[in-house]
Structure formats: structure tokens, C-alpha cells
Design a protein around this motif. Structure first.
Motif, PDB file in Angstrom:
ATOM      1  N   THR A  17      -8.825  -4.211  -5.395  1.00 36.79           N
ATOM      2  CA  THR A  17      -8.757  -2.893  -4.757  1.00 36.79           C
ATOM      3  C   THR A  17      -7.383  -2.252  -4.929  1.00 36.79           C
ATOM      4  N   SER A  18      -6.446  -2.943  -5.569  1.00 37.79           N
ATOM      5  CA  SER A  18      -5.105  -2.376  -5.771  1.00 37.79           C
ATOM      6  C   SER A  18      -5.164  -1.080  -6.572  1.00 37.79           C
ATOM      7  N   CYS A  19      -6.139  -0.962  -7.493  1.00 44.72           N
ATOM      8  CA  CYS A  19      -6.252   0.272  -8.271  1.00 44.72           C
ATOM      9  C   CYS A  19      -6.616   1.446  -7.365  1.00 44.72           C
ATOM     10  N   PHE A  20      -7.423   1.178  -6.337  1.00 39.74           N
ATOM     11  CA  PHE A  20      -7.788   2.227  -5.393  1.00 39.74           C
ATOM     12  C   PHE A  20      -6.574   2.651  -4.576  1.00 39.74           C
ATOM     13  N   PHE A  21      -5.790   1.664  -4.093  1.00 36.94           N
ATOM     14  CA  PHE A  21      -4.586   1.982  -3.330  1.00 36.94           C
ATOM     15  C   PHE A  21      -3.563   2.724  -4.195  1.00 36.94           C
ATOM     16  N   THR A  22      -3.490   2.364  -5.476  1.00 35.80           N
ATOM     17  CA  THR A  22      -2.574   3.065  -6.373  1.00 35.80           C
ATOM     18  C   THR A  22      -2.963   4.532  -6.510  1.00 35.80           C
ATOM     19  N   THR A  23      -4.257   4.797  -6.575  1.00 37.13           N
ATOM     20  CA  THR A  23      -4.742   6.179  -6.643  1.00 37.13           C
ATOM     21  C   THR A  23      -4.312   6.967  -5.404  1.00 37.13           C
ATOM     22  N   LEU A  24      -4.297   6.306  -4.251  1.00 34.89           N
ATOM     23  CA  LEU A  24      -3.891   6.981  -3.010  1.00 34.89           C
ATOM     24  C   LEU A  24      -2.382   7.142  -2.913  1.00 34.89           C
ATOM     25  N   PHE A  25      -1.632   6.091  -3.337  1.00 33.08           N
ATOM     26  CA  PHE A  25      -0.185   6.092  -3.157  1.00 33.08           C
ATOM     27  C   PHE A  25       0.566   6.874  -4.227  1.00 33.08           C
TER      28      PHE A  25
ATOM     29  N   PHE B 213      -4.498  -6.047   2.448  1.00 34.69           N
ATOM     30  CA  PHE B 213      -3.074  -5.767   2.679  1.00 34.69           C
ATOM     31  C   PHE B 213      -2.250  -6.177   1.465  1.00 34.69           C
ATOM     32  N   SER B 214      -2.572  -7.325   0.894  1.00 35.65           N
ATOM     33  CA  SER B 214      -1.882  -7.790  -0.302  1.00 35.65           C
ATOM     34  C   SER B 214      -2.058  -6.808  -1.452  1.00 35.65           C
ATOM     35  N   ALA B 215      -3.266  -6.290  -1.619  1.00 30.98           N
ATOM     36  CA  ALA B 215      -3.538  -5.339  -2.699  1.00 30.98           C
ATOM     37  C   ALA B 215      -2.757  -4.044  -2.500  1.00 30.98           C
ATOM     38  N   ALA B 216      -2.677  -3.577  -1.259  1.00 31.12           N
ATOM     39  CA  ALA B 216      -1.942  -2.345  -0.966  1.00 31.12           C
ATOM     40  C   ALA B 216      -0.453  -2.516  -1.271  1.00 31.12           C
ATOM     41  N   VAL B 217       0.115  -3.648  -0.884  1.00 29.08           N
ATOM     42  CA  VAL B 217       1.536  -3.901  -1.134  1.00 29.08           C
ATOM     43  C   VAL B 217       1.792  -4.052  -2.631  1.00 29.08           C
ATOM     44  N   TYR B 218       0.860  -4.686  -3.329  1.00 29.92           N
ATOM     45  CA  TYR B 218       1.046  -4.837  -4.775  1.00 29.92           C
ATOM     46  C   TYR B 218       1.062  -3.483  -5.480  1.00 29.92           C
ATOM     47  N   SER B 219       0.213  -2.559  -5.051  1.00 31.19           N
ATOM     48  CA  SER B 219       0.206  -1.235  -5.671  1.00 31.19           C
ATOM     49  C   SER B 219       1.538  -0.531  -5.452  1.00 31.19           C
ATOM     50  N   LEU B 220       2.141  -0.723  -4.275  1.00 25.30           N
ATOM     51  CA  LEU B 220       3.464  -0.149  -4.013  1.00 25.30           C
ATOM     52  C   LEU B 220       4.515  -0.800  -4.905  1.00 25.30           C
ATOM     53  N   PHE B 221       4.411  -2.123  -5.083  1.00 22.61           N
ATOM     54  CA  PHE B 221       5.342  -2.822  -5.963  1.00 22.61           C
ATOM     55  C   PHE B 221       5.280  -2.250  -7.375  1.00 22.61           C
ATOM     56  N   ALA B 222       4.076  -2.036  -7.894  1.00 22.49           N
ATOM     57  CA  ALA B 222       3.914  -1.516  -9.253  1.00 22.49           C
ATOM     58  C   ALA B 222       4.532  -0.133  -9.390  1.00 22.49           C
TER      59      ALA B 222
ATOM     60  N   VAL C 280      11.356  -7.796  -2.408  1.00 25.10           N
ATOM     61  CA  VAL C 280      10.815  -7.956  -1.050  1.00 25.10           C
ATOM     62  C   VAL C 280       9.330  -7.601  -1.028  1.00 25.10           C
ATOM     63  N   LEU C 281       8.961  -6.496  -1.691  1.00 23.93           N
ATOM     64  CA  LEU C 281       7.545  -6.118  -1.784  1.00 23.93           C
ATOM     65  C   LEU C 281       6.742  -7.209  -2.490  1.00 23.93           C
ATOM     66  N   LEU C 282       7.327  -7.791  -3.530  1.00 20.80           N
ATOM     67  CA  LEU C 282       6.658  -8.854  -4.265  1.00 20.80           C
ATOM     68  C   LEU C 282       6.410 -10.061  -3.368  1.00 20.80           C
ATOM     69  N   ALA C 283       7.394 -10.409  -2.548  1.00 21.21           N
ATOM     70  CA  ALA C 283       7.255 -11.549  -1.638  1.00 21.21           C
ATOM     71  C   ALA C 283       6.146 -11.302  -0.617  1.00 21.21           C
ATOM     72  N   ILE C 284       6.122 -10.095  -0.048  1.00 24.08           N
ATOM     73  CA  ILE C 284       5.088  -9.756   0.939  1.00 24.08           C
ATOM     74  C   ILE C 284       3.702  -9.828   0.306  1.00 24.08           C
ATOM     75  N   HIS C 285       3.588  -9.302  -0.908  1.00 20.01           N
ATOM     76  CA  HIS C 285       2.306  -9.351  -1.625  1.00 20.01           C
ATOM     77  C   HIS C 285       1.846 -10.792  -1.822  1.00 20.01           C
ATOM     78  N   TRP C 286       2.730 -11.660  -2.274  1.00 19.99           N
ATOM     79  CA  TRP C 286       2.363 -13.059  -2.523  1.00 19.99           C
ATOM     80  C   TRP C 286       1.960 -13.771  -1.247  1.00 19.99           C
ATOM     81  N   VAL C 287       2.737 -13.588  -0.173  1.00 21.74           N
ATOM     82  CA  VAL C 287       2.434 -14.269   1.091  1.00 21.74           C
ATOM     83  C   VAL C 287       1.058 -13.830   1.604  1.00 21.74           C
TER      84      VAL C 287
END
Length: 284
Positions: A91-99, A142-151, A64-71
Motif C-alpha cells: 500500500t506504500s504506492c497509495f500513500f505515495t500518491t497521497l503524500f 503504518f510501515s508502508a506510510a512511513v516508507y513512502s515518506l522515506f522514498a 530515522v524514517l528508515l528505522a521507524i519503517h523497519w521496526v
């Protein structure tokens, strides 16, 4: 494997521009192609197997996270262009640092924050953000933030279930297909419009996108996440915008003037990738 995955992923933004469908139906048809392709690959290789229901739910959740990221990613491209969409993904690396300190098992790292800002500075130099693209930029962030959560959750789910990478990917794609098969018809019903269908060359672009450009890079990425940290994978994926911008410049003439800022920005991105690979926080 990780760098080959990034090179192939660099083409996904280009295909988002080639395909005329909006982000939501585009991703829906993409996973329609991906799921049977992945099932066929596992069946032929003799690796198709059942997953216990208790393990299935968290894997579907990652899907589901993957789908949201792609959309969100393709909506970013549709609202702006390929360059903006892929630049924001870095910017996903920055969000990963936060999450990571919140959802992951890793503590806050000053080094990771500094490396994140170096990578982001590089992306900003590669592409000067234009206020006309603010909608695309918001979708991209938003896509980058969701992708960091997916990872992050993909790593946790892999360790929790013990399932192999190919099985994980198949069921994650299935999770994407399930949620999108609910959302696309529902949205069409609410809008009182027909469900968009691919026509002409869109069909062939979707087949390539859903098979070669989905199965191979994401399978390699999931394998890499077993050995490397989410932060390392995300920083390495900062090379994806570099590839995508080059492809878009050649195919769509998006970058009419490639000056010193492009090369300096690309150098910063590459430096951040190398710095992570040589740092003490290389693996998960």
C-alpha cells in the motif's frame, strides 16, 4: 538494479520470522551489522568521505524514517505473519500518491491513484485479510506510510546534498543506529527489563540480514531513486510481497492453499508494475 533489490528484499520478511527478537531490538542489531559493513565497503573502494554538517542532518533524518519503517514492518510480522506484513507494504504506492502533492514536487495524478488501487486489489486477492491479524495489519499500514515518506524525502535529500548513493546509505544507516541506540535502552529502562540479546542461530540470521539483505538492496534502491520517481519505485516494490509469500509458503507453510485468487492477484501486481514502466510518469 531495482528488480534485483526487490527480489532480495523479499527475503527480509522471512528473516523477520526466523529471528526470535521483537521488532525494535531486531532492527537495532540489524543496523549494528549494516553500519560497519557499509563503512568497510566504502573504505575498501576508496569512497569513504566526510559530509558537511549542514548536509548531514537531512540524511540522518531519512535514516530515522528508515528505522521507524523497519521496526513497524517487523512488528507487523510478529503480530501476524510474513504474508500479512509484506502484503500491507504494497500500500506504500497509495500513500505515495497521497503524500507526493504535500511533500514532493509532483502534482496529484488520477492515473497514479488508479494504478495504486489495481496493485492494492492484487494484494488483497493474494492474501484474504483476517480480522485476527488487525494489529499486524495496522503496523503494516503504518510501515508502508512511513516508507513512502522515506522514498520522497530521500529523493529530495539526494538532490539537495548532491551526495552519492553509497554515502547517503551509510549515513542513513548511521541515523537509524543513533535513534535506535537511544530508544532500545530507554524502553528497557522504562519497562525495567534487560536489553534482549540474540542467541544461537539469531546471530547468524542477523549477520546475513544486516549485510547481504540490507546493503545490496537498499544501495540499488537509492540508485534507482536517482533515475525513477518514488511512485515508480514503490509500485515496483509491490513484487516484494509476491516473492515473500512464495518464500513463506515454501518455508513456513503459510499458504496451505494457493488457488486462483493468488494467481489473479499476482497478475494484477505485475500489471501495475508494467503499466507504470510504460506510462508517461515513469521518472522523477
Amino acid at each position: 538494479m531495482l528488480h534485483l533489490a526487490v527480489l532480495l528484499a523479499g527475503w527480509t520478511g522471512v528473516f523477520g520470522r526466523l529471528i526470535s527478537l521483537d521488532g525494535l531490538p531486531l532492527v537495532w542489531y540489524r543496523v549494528m551489522v549494516s553500519v560497519p559493513c557499509m563503512v568497510a565497503v566504502l573504505a575498501v573502494s576508496g569512497r569513504l568521505k566526510k559530509v558537511p554538517v549542514s548536509q548531514l542532518w537531512p540524511i540522518l533524518g531519512c535514516g530515522v524514517l528508515l528505522a521507524i519503517h523497519w521496526v513497524a514492518f517487523y512488528e507487523s510480522i510478529k503480530s501476524s505473519n510474513v504474508s500479512v506484513g509484506v502484503a500491507c507494504i504494497a500500500t506504500s504506492c497509495f500513500f505515495t500518491t497521497l503524500f507526493n502533492p504535500i511533500f514532493g514536487a509532483r502534482k496529484f495524478s488520477v492515473k497514479e491513484v488508479l494504478l495504486s488501487f489495481i496493485a492494492i486489489a492484487g494484494i488483497l486477492l493474494i492474501f484474504s485479510i483476517d480480522i485476527r491479524y488487525r494489529t499486524g495489519i495496522l503496523w503494516g499500514l503504518f510501515s508502508a506510510a512511513v516508507y513512502s515518506l522515506f522514498a520522497i524525502f530521500n529523493i529530495r535529500t539526494g538532490k539537495l546534498t548532491g551526495q552519492d548513493s553509497a554515502t547517503m546509505l551509510m549515513w542513513e544507516l548511521a541515523g537509524s543506529l543513533i535513534i535506535l541506540s537511544v530508544c532500545v535502552p530507554l524502553l528497557s529502562l522504562l519497562r525495567q527489563t534487560s536489553i534482549p540479546t540474540p542467541q544461537g542461530m539469531d546471530i547468524w540470521w542477523l549477520i546475513i540480514l544486516g549485510s547481504v539483505l540490507t546493503i545490496i538492496p537498499f544501495l540499488f534502491q537509492i540508485i534507482a531513486l536517482r533515475r525513477l520517481s518514488a511512485f515508480t519505485v514503490n509500485v515496483t516494490y509491490n513484487l516484494e510481497p509476491v516473492y515473500s509469500i512464495i518464500f513463506a509458503a515454501v518455508l513456513f507453510d503459510e499458504a496451505r492453499e494457493v488457488g486462483w485468487s493468488f494467481w489473479l492477484g499476482m497478475a494484477l501486481v505485475i500489471f501495475s508494475v508494467i503499466a507504470v514502466a510504460r506510462s508517461g510518469r515513469y521518472s522523477s
